[in-house]
Write a protein that holds these residues in place. Structure first.
Motif, mmCIF file in Angstrom:
data_model
loop_
_atom_site.group_PDB
_atom_site.id
_atom_site.type_symbol
_atom_site.label_atom_id
_atom_site.label_comp_id
_atom_site.label_asym_id
_atom_site.label_seq_id
_atom_site.Cartn_x
_atom_site.Cartn_y
_atom_site.Cartn_z
ATOM 1 N N HIS A 1 0.836 -1.190 0.000
ATOM 2 C CA HIS A 1 0.000 0.000 0.000
ATOM 3 C C HIS A 1 0.883 1.257 0.000
ATOM 4 O O HIS A 1 1.922 1.278 0.678
ATOM 5 N N VAL A 2 0.467 2.258 -0.735
ATOM 6 C CA VAL A 2 1.111 3.573 -0.689
ATOM 7 C C VAL A 2 0.081 4.561 -0.144
ATOM 8 O O VAL A 2 -1.006 4.720 -0.718
ATOM 9 N N VAL A 3 0.432 5.199 0.975
ATOM 10 C CA VAL A 3 -0.500 6.061 1.703
ATOM 11 C C VAL A 3 0.079 7.468 1.815
ATOM 12 O O VAL A 3 1.163 7.640 2.375
ATOM 13 N N PRO A 4 -0.599 8.480 1.300
ATOM 14 C CA PRO A 4 -0.115 9.843 1.487
ATOM 15 C C PRO A 4 -0.471 10.376 2.869
ATOM 16 O O PRO A 4 -1.508 10.009 3.441
ATOM 17 N N ALA B 1 1.729 -1.015 -6.370
ATOM 18 C CA ALA B 1 1.130 -1.132 -5.044
ATOM 19 C C ALA B 1 -0.244 -0.483 -5.047
ATOM 20 O O ALA B 1 -0.587 0.292 -5.946
ATOM 21 N N ARG B 2 -1.029 -0.772 -4.045
ATOM 22 C CA ARG B 2 -2.358 -0.179 -3.929
ATOM 23 C C ARG B 2 -2.221 1.267 -3.445
ATOM 24 O O ARG B 2 -1.602 1.522 -2.408
ATOM 25 N N PHE B 3 -2.783 2.198 -4.200
ATOM 26 C CA PHE B 3 -2.803 3.596 -3.795
ATOM 27 C C PHE B 3 -3.980 3.784 -2.847
ATOM 28 O O PHE B 3 -5.130 3.539 -3.211
ATOM 29 N N ARG C 1 -4.435 -4.892 8.088
ATOM 30 C CA ARG C 1 -3.800 -6.047 8.712
ATOM 31 C C ARG C 1 -2.841 -6.731 7.731
ATOM 32 O O ARG C 1 -3.211 -7.118 6.635
ATOM 33 N N GLY C 2 -1.587 -6.855 8.149
ATOM 34 C CA GLY C 2 -0.575 -7.518 7.337
ATOM 35 C C GLY C 2 0.008 -6.665 6.225
ATOM 36 O O GLY C 2 0.853 -7.140 5.464
ATOM 37 N N ALA C 3 -0.429 -5.405 6.102
ATOM 38 C CA ALA C 3 0.030 -4.549 4.997
ATOM 39 C C ALA C 3 1.467 -4.084 5.220
ATOM 40 O O ALA C 3 1.918 -3.910 6.357
ATOM 41 N N ARG C 4 2.156 -3.897 4.106
ATOM 42 C CA ARG C 4 3.473 -3.232 4.118
ATOM 43 C C ARG C 4 3.256 -1.868 3.487
ATOM 44 O O ARG C 4 3.016 -1.770 2.278
ATOM 45 N N GLY D 1 -2.884 -2.393 12.112
ATOM 46 C CA GLY D 1 -2.515 -3.734 11.682
ATOM 47 C C GLY D 1 -1.385 -3.833 10.686
ATOM 48 O O GLY D 1 -1.003 -4.945 10.293
ATOM 49 N N ALA D 2 -0.833 -2.706 10.228
ATOM 50 C CA ALA D 2 0.261 -2.769 9.257
ATOM 51 C C ALA D 2 1.474 -3.463 9.864
ATOM 52 O O ALA D 2 1.863 -3.180 11.003
ATOM 53 N N ASP D 3 2.069 -4.380 9.102
ATOM 54 C CA ASP D 3 3.252 -5.099 9.568
ATOM 55 C C ASP D 3 4.513 -4.250 9.470
ATOM 56 O O ASP D 3 5.445 -4.415 10.265
ATOM 57 N N ASP D 4 4.543 -3.374 8.484
ATOM 58 C CA ASP D 4 5.758 -2.593 8.235
ATOM 59 C C ASP D 4 5.353 -1.240 7.681
ATOM 60 O O ASP D 4 4.436 -1.152 6.855
ATOM 61 N N VAL D 5 6.011 -0.181 8.143
ATOM 62 C CA VAL D 5 5.754 1.164 7.636
ATOM 63 C C VAL D 5 7.087 1.834 7.338
ATOM 64 O O VAL D 5 7.934 1.970 8.220
ATOM 65 N N ARG D 6 7.279 2.204 6.077
ATOM 66 C CA ARG D 6 8.434 3.006 5.673
ATOM 67 C C ARG D 6 7.935 4.321 5.104
ATOM 68 O O ARG D 6 6.755 4.453 4.800
ATOM 69 N N SER D 7 8.819 5.273 4.978
ATOM 70 C CA SER D 7 8.411 6.595 4.512
ATOM 71 C C SER D 7 9.286 7.046 3.353
ATOM 72 O O SER D 7 10.477 6.738 3.305
ATOM 73 N N LEU D 8 8.666 7.798 2.453
ATOM 74 C CA LEU D 8 9.358 8.379 1.312
ATOM 75 C C LEU D 8 8.989 9.850 1.232
ATOM 76 O O LEU D 8 7.807 10.197 1.223
#
Length: 220
Positions: free
Chosen positions: A108-111, A140-142, A179-182, A207-214
């Protein structure tokens, strides 16, 4: 011997023709100073010389540049003038920073969201305009509505570090199951990191398993 069939214009010729046509319809300009530039060129040579590459990704944040110079001017005009046309060249800079993410792409890509009143006043969310091409490139899912800002907080740039942290208490809420999202969180600039940290905490709680930022740039 049968004569060779003409297969039509070569691909380079067609590409050159299309780029020339685009340039005539919507001439490319420097994102920093509005000087005319070749098609798909973000900055003119003078403005490009002001760009400072950022150190390698740290704290889970990928940023191609240090905040300043022509890039700071471009981001400011994008958000506050507002110059929506800056979205395409600035997102192009983000696409050039995706190599570390392609090995383990997000789902997933989340703004980072704006409060609805601020989004209505500006007419757009700059982070969402930057994030959409990133999602397409990473397949990825926007998810522009996965996060919502529930309080219209004071602009972070006007506050000190401790006040920034307090300013964001309970400012964000998750609006989608993760849940389980990166997740890749996208914003324009990282300053103290308070906004990204607050969003990441909410995403993990959802529920996100991993969160990175850009981001386009980080202050040093």
């Amino acid at each position: 011997m049968r004569p060779r069939r003409d297969s039509g214009p070569s691909l380079p010729f067609v590409r050159h023709f299309l780029e020339s046509l685009v340039s005539l319809i919507a001439p490319d300009v420097c994102a920093g100073c509005d000087a005319r530039t070749p098609v798909m060129t973000v900055f003119c040579p003078d403005c490009a010389r002001t760009l400072v590459p950022a150190p390698a990704a740290r704290d889970g944040v990928i940023a191609p540049f240090v905040y300043g110079g022509a890039l700071a001017k471009a981001i400011g005009s994008f958000k506050y003038d507002p110059r929506v046309d800056r979205a395409r060249p600035l997102s192009h800079l983000l696409l050039g920073a995706l190599a570390p993410l392609r090995r383990d792409p997000p789902t997933h890509v989340v703004p980072v969201p704006l409060h609805p009143s601020r989004a209505a006043l500006r007419g757009f969310n700059q982070s969402a305009l930057l994030a959409a091409p990133v999602a397409r490139s990473l397949k990825a899912r926007f998810a522009p509505t996965a996060l919502a800002r529930t309080r219209d907080t004071a602009p972070q740039a006007s506050l000190g570090r401790d006040t920034r942290l307090r300013n964001l208490d309970h400012a964000f809420v998750a609006r989608a199951p993760l849940r389980g999202a990166r997740v890749l969180l996208v914003d324009d600039v990282r300053t103290t990191g308070a906004t990204l940290d607050a969003c990441a905490a909410v995403l993990r709680d959802a529920g996100a398993d991993d969160v990175r930022s850009l981001v386009l740039a980080r202050t040093e």
